[in-house]
Design an enzyme around this catalytic site. Structure first.
Site, PDB file in Angstrom:
ATOM      1  CB  CYS A 142      22.068 -41.487   7.082  1.00 44.44           C
ATOM      2  SG  CYS A 142      20.313 -41.393   7.471  1.00 44.44           S
ATOM      3  CG  HIS A 171      22.395 -42.911   3.026  1.00 47.01           C
ATOM      4  ND1 HIS A 171      21.943 -44.014   3.854  1.00 47.01           N
ATOM      5  CD2 HIS A 171      21.767 -41.860   3.303  1.00 47.01           C
ATOM      6  CE1 HIS A 171      20.970 -43.582   4.542  1.00 47.01           C
ATOM      7  NE2 HIS A 171      20.686 -42.208   4.222  1.00 47.01           N
ATOM      8  CG  ASN A 175      17.174 -43.307   4.627  1.00 46.19           C
ATOM      9  OD1 ASN A 175      17.888 -43.989   5.235  1.00 46.19           O
ATOM     10  ND2 ASN A 175      17.274 -41.848   4.774  1.00 46.19           N
TER      11      ASN A 175
END
Ligand code: UT7
Length: 337
Positions: free
Chosen positions: A115, A255, A285
């Protein structure tokens, strides 16, 4: 004269199919209420269809980026794609994107930092600009998380979605672009968030498939704890060492893994919710795509000189923060005008 690496354009793409919390309620033992309060997510996009890989979305994001910035594909020197769900083990998804968009003079490679990948790729691409080596670098963050999500695992299938974003990096002699970065890795985090099989350690076999080892494995609560602490600390560290107060920061670009992690990071930085880019409710996500998708969604609200703090945490563990000065005021979109 000092050269900095400025973001001079943004492109994005999300697939049409919307997977809502209500649809997930029919697939696993969950509720819209649980998902919303525990994560902030209402829906996510899913790339459907046979033989559709991450590159499909990366290509569309880069094509939009080139059109918006009036850039010819042959002008691009380097294309980096950060992804955790490459089309193939090899060759790189960046090469597949490059071939499709026609960046024939560029060399290209993938970056894998889960990520945090987009931040790692952005920092890497910037080095080529800052050193004067190249003039135009494209950084793509793209993931088809639905390819590695187990839709019988209620703790994980509710989080992830598919999407892609891309930015163009060009030299600035006026000080815009990347100012500072703190990037971190700690391999001891491997066991808490990873895909058990499919790589060289455990190649695919009938057994790995039967054991459902080709999906995201995550110990959510442990990852959550590390994410909250590290993402908040690193963002605060970047602010402190650049003598930025909360008044100096125009936007936090976090994020999008869990709204509670984002809130904790903003709180630690002393930044109010009106300065926090948020689209987790619509996309979930999307791993490498979250930060460029935020930049794309908020592009019209950004002003030249705005101080942005980007921050991420992900599998590996990897985490980091980048401080950048936005390079341009909103411009009319040549695609829609
Ligand atoms: O992006 C890269 C890094 N990843 C992250 O940052 C993700 C970090 N982790 C998280 O965001 C959260 O840990 C999750 C959203 C994954 C899970 O939320 P949580 O509040 O940490 O839940 P938990 O795993 O501690 O589980 C609490 C309870 C459990 O039930 P019991 O054992 O207490 O009875 C779970 O079985 O919630 C249950 N649960 C669910 N209930 C309804 C887990 N998933 C669900 C669900 N619906 N979808």
């Amino acid at each position: 004269m000092k050269i900095t690496a400025a973001i001079t354009g943004v492109g994005s793409y999300v697939p049409d199919y919307v997977l809502t919390n209500q649809e997930l309620e029919k697939m696993v033992d969950t509720t819209d209420e649980w998902i919303t309060t525990r994560t902030g997510i209402k829906e996510r996009r899913i790339l459907k269809g046979e033989d559709q890989g991450t590159s499909v979305m990366g290509i569309k994001a880069v094509q939009q980026l080139l059109a918006k910035t009036g850039t010819q594909p042959e002008e691009i020197d380097l294309l980096i794609c950060s992804t955790t769900t490459p089309d193939l083990v090899f060759p790189a998804t960046a090469n597949i994107i490059s071939a499709a968009v026609g960046t024939t003079k560029a060399f290209s490679f993938d970056m894998q930092a889960a990520c945090s990948g987009f931040l790692f790729a952005l920092a890497t691409g910037s080095q080529y600009i800052q050193t004067g080596t190249y003039k135009k670098v494209v950084v793509v963050g793209a993931d088809k998380m639905s390819a590695i999500v187990d839709y019988t695992d209620r703790a994980n299938c509710i989080i992830f979605g598919d999407g892609a974003g891309a930015v163009l990096l060009e030299p600035s002699t006026e000080g815009y672009g990347l100012q500072d970065q703190v990037l971190c890795s700690d391999g001891r985090g491997e066991q808490y968030l990873y895909q058990k099989a499919g790589g060289s350690r455990r190649p695919p076999s009938a057994e790995t498939v039967a054991n459902r080892e080709h999906y995201v494995y995550q110990e959510g609560a442990t990852v959550f704890k590390f994410a909250v602490t590290n993402m908040a600390n690193v963002a605060a560290q970047v602010m402190e060492r650049n003598h930025l107060t909360n008044d100096d920061v125009a936007w936090l670009v976090p994020h999008q893994a869990n709204k509670r992690i984002i809130d904790a990071t903003a709180h630690r930085m002393g930044v109010g919710p009106e300065k926090v880019m948020l689209n987790i409710q619509r996309y979930g996500n999307t791993t490498n795509a979250t930060i460029p998708l935020c930049l794309a969604d908020y592009e019209q609200q950004l002003r030249q000189g705005d101080n942005l703090i980007l921050a991420a945490f992900g599998g590996g563990f990897t985490w980091g923060s980048i401080y950048l000065k936005w390079a341009y005021d909103p411009k009319p979109d040549p695609i829609t005008v």
